[in-house]
Motif scaffolding. Structure first.
Motif, mmCIF file in Angstrom:
data_model
loop_
_atom_site.group_PDB
_atom_site.id
_atom_site.type_symbol
_atom_site.label_atom_id
_atom_site.label_comp_id
_atom_site.label_asym_id
_atom_site.label_seq_id
_atom_site.Cartn_x
_atom_site.Cartn_y
_atom_site.Cartn_z
ATOM 1 N N LYS A 24 0.747 -1.288 0.108
ATOM 2 C CA LYS A 24 0.028 -0.001 -0.047
ATOM 3 C C LYS A 24 0.880 1.231 0.078
ATOM 4 O O LYS A 24 0.561 2.192 -0.613
ATOM 5 C CB LYS A 24 -1.007 -0.025 1.247
ATOM 6 N N ILE A 27 2.244 1.654 -3.532
ATOM 7 C CA ILE A 27 1.315 1.926 -4.531
ATOM 8 C C ILE A 27 0.945 3.547 -4.195
ATOM 9 O O ILE A 27 1.037 4.506 -4.957
ATOM 10 C CB ILE A 27 -0.018 1.252 -3.960
ATOM 11 N N PHE A 38 -3.498 -0.792 -13.928
ATOM 12 C CA PHE A 38 -3.273 -1.961 -13.160
ATOM 13 C C PHE A 38 -1.859 -2.650 -13.609
ATOM 14 O O PHE A 38 -1.166 -2.778 -12.618
ATOM 15 C CB PHE A 38 -4.399 -2.982 -13.152
ATOM 16 N N THR A 54 -4.763 -6.550 -6.233
ATOM 17 C CA THR A 54 -6.034 -6.190 -6.527
ATOM 18 C C THR A 54 -6.665 -5.979 -5.053
ATOM 19 O O THR A 54 -7.431 -5.104 -4.967
ATOM 20 C CB THR A 54 -6.525 -7.588 -7.075
ATOM 21 N N SER A 56 -5.200 -4.851 -2.367
ATOM 22 C CA SER A 56 -4.682 -3.596 -1.671
ATOM 23 C C SER A 56 -5.360 -2.594 -2.353
ATOM 24 O O SER A 56 -5.925 -1.595 -1.793
ATOM 25 C CB SER A 56 -2.945 -3.436 -2.111
ATOM 26 N N LEU A 57 -5.509 -2.772 -3.753
ATOM 27 C CA LEU A 57 -6.235 -1.563 -4.463
ATOM 28 C C LEU A 57 -7.679 -1.573 -4.011
ATOM 29 O O LEU A 57 -8.340 -0.337 -3.984
ATOM 30 C CB LEU A 57 -5.980 -1.642 -6.023
ATOM 31 N N GLU A 61 -9.564 1.604 -2.280
ATOM 32 C CA GLU A 61 -10.453 2.318 -2.682
ATOM 33 C C GLU A 61 -11.670 2.451 -1.730
ATOM 34 O O GLU A 61 -12.085 3.376 -1.521
ATOM 35 C CB GLU A 61 -10.991 1.754 -4.155
ATOM 36 N N ARG A 68 -10.783 4.868 -8.638
ATOM 37 C CA ARG A 68 -10.774 3.963 -9.944
ATOM 38 C C ARG A 68 -11.650 4.296 -11.067
ATOM 39 O O ARG A 68 -12.944 4.472 -10.830
ATOM 40 C CB ARG A 68 -11.090 2.348 -9.402
ATOM 41 N N TYR A 80 -6.080 4.009 -11.843
ATOM 42 C CA TYR A 80 -6.103 4.369 -10.328
ATOM 43 C C TYR A 80 -5.424 5.853 -10.208
ATOM 44 O O TYR A 80 -4.296 5.904 -10.532
ATOM 45 C CB TYR A 80 -5.294 3.389 -9.623
#
Length: 118
Positions: A24, A27, A38, A54, A56-57, A61, A68, A80
């Protein structure tokens, strides 16, 4: 999103709960630069699995840290980006970056002075 009941009492623990994982944070670091797709993130974050990225995103979110955006193209393009809330973490991530640079420099300096003593 974390419910009020799930939130730790300590504000530092709350922050760690939101962005405390290695992936995270990385990211967030990338999204500070620009929106990412992605596959770009997957390629740049060497060692992250598709599932972890996936998850973590999705978590970020749901917590309101990122947005997104799906573009109606063929094939669909998804980007993202940091949300306004995510952007508010910019000074925290930048402070971590500064501290990391200073720490690395102090270690390198320490190693060089240790070599000179040999």
């Amino acid at each position: 999103m974390i419910t009020k009941e799930e939130m730790p009492i300590c504000p530092v623990a709350t922050t760690v709960q939101l962005i405390g994982s290695k992936w995270k944070l990385l990211i967030m670091r990338n999204l500070l630069e620009r929106p990412w797709r992605f596959n770009e993130l997957k390629k740049d974050l060497e060692g992250v699995s598709q599932k972890v990225l996936t998850d973590s995103l999705r978590s970020m979110e749901a917590d309101g840290l990122i947005t997104r955006t799906v573009y109606p193209e063929v094939p669909p393009r998804v980007e993202y980006a940091l949300s306004q809330l995510g952007e508010s973490m910019r000074p925290i991530i930048k402070a971590m970056e500064k501290w990391g640079r200073e720490y690395k420099a102090s270690i390198e300096k320490s190693n060089k002075s240790g070599e000179a003593a040999d």
